[in-house]
Design a protein around this motif. Sequence first.
Motif, mmCIF file in Angstrom:
data_model
loop_
_atom_site.group_PDB
_atom_site.id
_atom_site.type_symbol
_atom_site.label_atom_id
_atom_site.label_comp_id
_atom_site.label_asym_id
_atom_site.label_seq_id
_atom_site.Cartn_x
_atom_site.Cartn_y
_atom_site.Cartn_z
ATOM 1 N N GLU A 261 1.000 -1.276 -0.142
ATOM 2 C CA GLU A 261 0.060 0.288 0.032
ATOM 3 C C GLU A 261 0.680 1.529 -0.186
ATOM 4 O O GLU A 261 2.153 2.018 0.012
ATOM 5 C CB GLU A 261 -0.499 0.070 0.909
ATOM 6 N N GLY A 262 0.568 2.375 -0.877
ATOM 7 C CA GLY A 262 1.471 3.489 -0.759
ATOM 8 C C GLY A 262 1.297 4.541 0.355
ATOM 9 O O GLY A 262 0.971 4.215 1.606
ATOM 10 N N VAL A 263 2.948 4.368 1.003
ATOM 11 C CA VAL A 263 2.686 5.290 1.698
ATOM 12 C C VAL A 263 3.265 6.554 2.114
ATOM 13 O O VAL A 263 4.760 7.513 1.203
ATOM 14 C CB VAL A 263 4.146 4.721 2.509
ATOM 15 N N PRO A 264 2.145 7.118 2.323
ATOM 16 C CA PRO A 264 2.068 8.647 2.515
ATOM 17 C C PRO A 264 3.504 9.580 2.989
ATOM 18 O O PRO A 264 4.294 9.183 3.454
ATOM 19 C CB PRO A 264 0.937 9.679 2.462
ATOM 20 N N GLU A 265 3.733 11.022 2.508
ATOM 21 C CA GLU A 265 4.798 11.874 3.196
ATOM 22 C C GLU A 265 4.047 11.977 4.936
ATOM 23 O O GLU A 265 3.377 12.077 5.318
ATOM 24 C CB GLU A 265 4.633 13.225 2.904
ATOM 25 N N PRO A 266 5.032 11.382 5.790
ATOM 26 C CA PRO A 266 4.936 11.550 7.015
ATOM 27 C C PRO A 266 4.651 12.872 7.348
ATOM 28 O O PRO A 266 5.030 13.991 7.314
ATOM 29 C CB PRO A 266 5.688 10.455 7.704
ATOM 30 N N THR A 267 3.203 12.961 8.225
ATOM 31 C CA THR A 267 2.873 14.272 9.201
ATOM 32 C C THR A 267 3.633 14.479 10.650
ATOM 33 O O THR A 267 3.302 15.870 11.075
ATOM 34 C CB THR A 267 1.901 14.654 8.859
ATOM 35 N N GLN A 268 3.711 13.677 11.135
ATOM 36 C CA GLN A 268 3.433 13.259 12.636
ATOM 37 C C GLN A 268 4.980 12.027 12.989
ATOM 38 O O GLN A 268 4.886 10.953 12.227
ATOM 39 C CB GLN A 268 2.409 13.590 13.086
ATOM 40 N N LEU A 269 5.287 12.587 14.167
ATOM 41 C CA LEU A 269 6.171 11.321 15.115
ATOM 42 C C LEU A 269 5.274 10.415 14.773
ATOM 43 O O LEU A 269 4.273 10.222 15.463
ATOM 44 C CB LEU A 269 7.319 12.112 16.003
ATOM 45 N N GLY A 270 6.214 8.844 15.074
ATOM 46 C CA GLY A 270 5.113 7.926 15.251
ATOM 47 C C GLY A 270 4.706 6.747 14.354
ATOM 48 O O GLY A 270 5.661 6.787 13.420
ATOM 49 N N THR A 271 4.418 5.667 14.487
ATOM 50 C CA THR A 271 4.435 4.319 13.762
ATOM 51 C C THR A 271 2.923 4.788 12.874
ATOM 52 O O THR A 271 1.553 5.132 13.338
ATOM 53 C CB THR A 271 4.439 3.298 14.433
ATOM 54 N N GLN A 272 2.751 3.867 12.200
ATOM 55 C CA GLN A 272 1.644 3.762 10.880
ATOM 56 C C GLN A 272 1.901 2.023 10.175
ATOM 57 O O GLN A 272 2.602 1.798 10.461
ATOM 58 C CB GLN A 272 1.684 4.173 9.837
ATOM 59 N N LYS A 273 0.349 1.585 9.857
ATOM 60 C CA LYS A 273 0.057 0.375 9.049
ATOM 61 C C LYS A 273 -0.305 0.442 7.935
ATOM 62 O O LYS A 273 -1.246 1.142 7.523
ATOM 63 C CB LYS A 273 -0.896 -0.118 10.806
ATOM 64 N N PHE A 274 0.041 0.008 6.773
ATOM 65 C CA PHE A 274 -0.247 -0.338 5.639
ATOM 66 C C PHE A 274 -0.242 -1.373 5.479
ATOM 67 O O PHE A 274 0.173 -2.826 5.852
ATOM 68 C CB PHE A 274 1.080 0.338 5.018
ATOM 69 N N ASP A 275 -0.976 -1.600 3.914
ATOM 70 C CA ASP A 275 -1.534 -3.006 4.337
ATOM 71 C C ASP A 275 -0.701 -3.663 2.496
ATOM 72 O O ASP A 275 0.343 -3.165 2.307
ATOM 73 C CB ASP A 275 -2.596 -3.498 3.467
ATOM 74 N N TYR A 276 -0.457 -4.548 2.696
ATOM 75 C CA TYR A 276 0.091 -5.562 1.381
ATOM 76 C C TYR A 276 -0.593 -7.152 0.623
ATOM 77 O O TYR A 276 -0.989 -7.274 1.904
ATOM 78 C CB TYR A 276 1.628 -6.133 1.401
ATOM 79 N N LEU A 277 -0.312 -6.981 -0.605
ATOM 80 C CA LEU A 277 -1.099 -8.115 -1.590
ATOM 81 C C LEU A 277 0.216 -8.695 -2.074
ATOM 82 O O LEU A 277 1.038 -8.319 -2.403
ATOM 83 C CB LEU A 277 -2.073 -8.099 -2.064
ATOM 84 N N GLU A 278 -0.067 -10.298 -1.788
ATOM 85 C CA GLU A 278 1.114 -11.284 -2.423
ATOM 86 C C GLU A 278 0.475 -11.792 -3.516
ATOM 87 O O GLU A 278 -1.015 -12.310 -3.503
ATOM 88 C CB GLU A 278 1.481 -12.405 -1.785
ATOM 89 N N VAL A 279 0.909 -11.535 -4.786
ATOM 90 C CA VAL A 279 -0.047 -11.802 -5.857
ATOM 91 C C VAL A 279 1.315 -13.105 -6.511
ATOM 92 O O VAL A 279 2.608 -13.071 -7.148
ATOM 93 C CB VAL A 279 0.217 -11.051 -7.037
ATOM 94 N N ASN A 280 0.988 -14.531 -6.583
ATOM 95 C CA ASN A 280 1.479 -15.407 -7.645
ATOM 96 C C ASN A 280 1.990 -14.918 -9.051
ATOM 97 O O ASN A 280 1.707 -14.501 -10.002
ATOM 98 C CB ASN A 280 1.075 -17.070 -7.688
ATOM 99 N N ALA A 281 3.787 -14.749 -9.130
ATOM 100 C CA ALA A 281 3.801 -14.223 -10.435
ATOM 101 C C ALA A 281 3.866 -15.126 -11.123
ATOM 102 O O ALA A 281 4.421 -14.566 -12.972
ATOM 103 C CB ALA A 281 5.748 -14.147 -10.225
ATOM 104 N N ASN A 282 3.587 -16.398 -11.301
ATOM 105 C CA ASN A 282 2.850 -17.332 -13.039
ATOM 106 C C ASN A 282 1.802 -16.492 -13.160
ATOM 107 O O ASN A 282 1.710 -16.541 -14.397
ATOM 108 C CB ASN A 282 3.213 -18.774 -12.789
#
Length: 298
Positions: A261-282
């Motif tokens: 998932e796209g990570v935007p420019e940080p606006t404040q100190l701390g942690t952020q959680k984002f998602d990812y997907l895995e796609v079979n490359a074949n």
Amino acid sequence: MNTVKHTESCHIERSRDVGVPARRLAVALSAASPRADYRAAGFPLQSLTRSTFLTLVLAGPHLLSAQSPDPEPVSYNVVPGGDWSGYDYTYFCPAYLFSDTASVSSNWSILNDNALSLVRAQHNRAFNAVCAYMKSRSGGFYDKLTFEDVEITYADSVAQFDGRGPSVDMEKCGRTKYFFRYRFTPFAGADYRIGIALNDSLEVISAPDFPSNKRGVTFWNVIPPGSAVKSALSHRPTFHVGEIELEYNSDKDCFQWRINEGVPEPTQLGTQKFDYLEVNANTGKIIGKGSFTTFSIH
């Protein structure tokens, strides 16, 4: 794609492009499923001692028309996959780096490439051992690879590395004698890096980081990154695509495209959680998903 073709022998020629090793810009602190160890986030990479490895390469942004009634362009960055760091192998060793593109010099550099021609004859058995290992595991995949360089440990040269960072630690160096680097480039701007470590008995001591050919699948015929992004968006239309990279899924013994998932420019100190997907490359099928955490100091 420019590849180096090999015949029955295991001799390797090399062609190096402008790309250099790089890892993702976001710092991955945790993940919901097993992932490669991104030590680059903490910068303990041997590549950081070489100026050519300091350049971060992002192939993009690329544009893709999402499958929707009113397609909107989707931008994404393709980042290098795999691992060339050698952290668990030659990083703490008194190891010299050799490549086919370095100039011949009587004084070996402890930081930059040295000419492979200086030592190739003495270490040809190691090259043949790597070739045999890769062909035994993955058959024709070997012909799709480009040799990049090799680090060779010289245990009697510890004094030559005095003052170098990181300091030599022979206990951490362990049994490593060689660390070979190869490049797989299925598409322009999409690199996958393979590192293989051998001991002085020419036994492979690193875990495989590329698929086997046990299932008879030509696993190197991967779908383009844009096709993987389309698969992700068909599964989750609102997914905000950021980076995509080729990975090895050891559980399923296949290549996969991981789409973050796209990570935007940080606006404040701390942690952020984002998602990812895995796609079979074949096959283009969704085979996994999870989340990763970034940390901002701004």
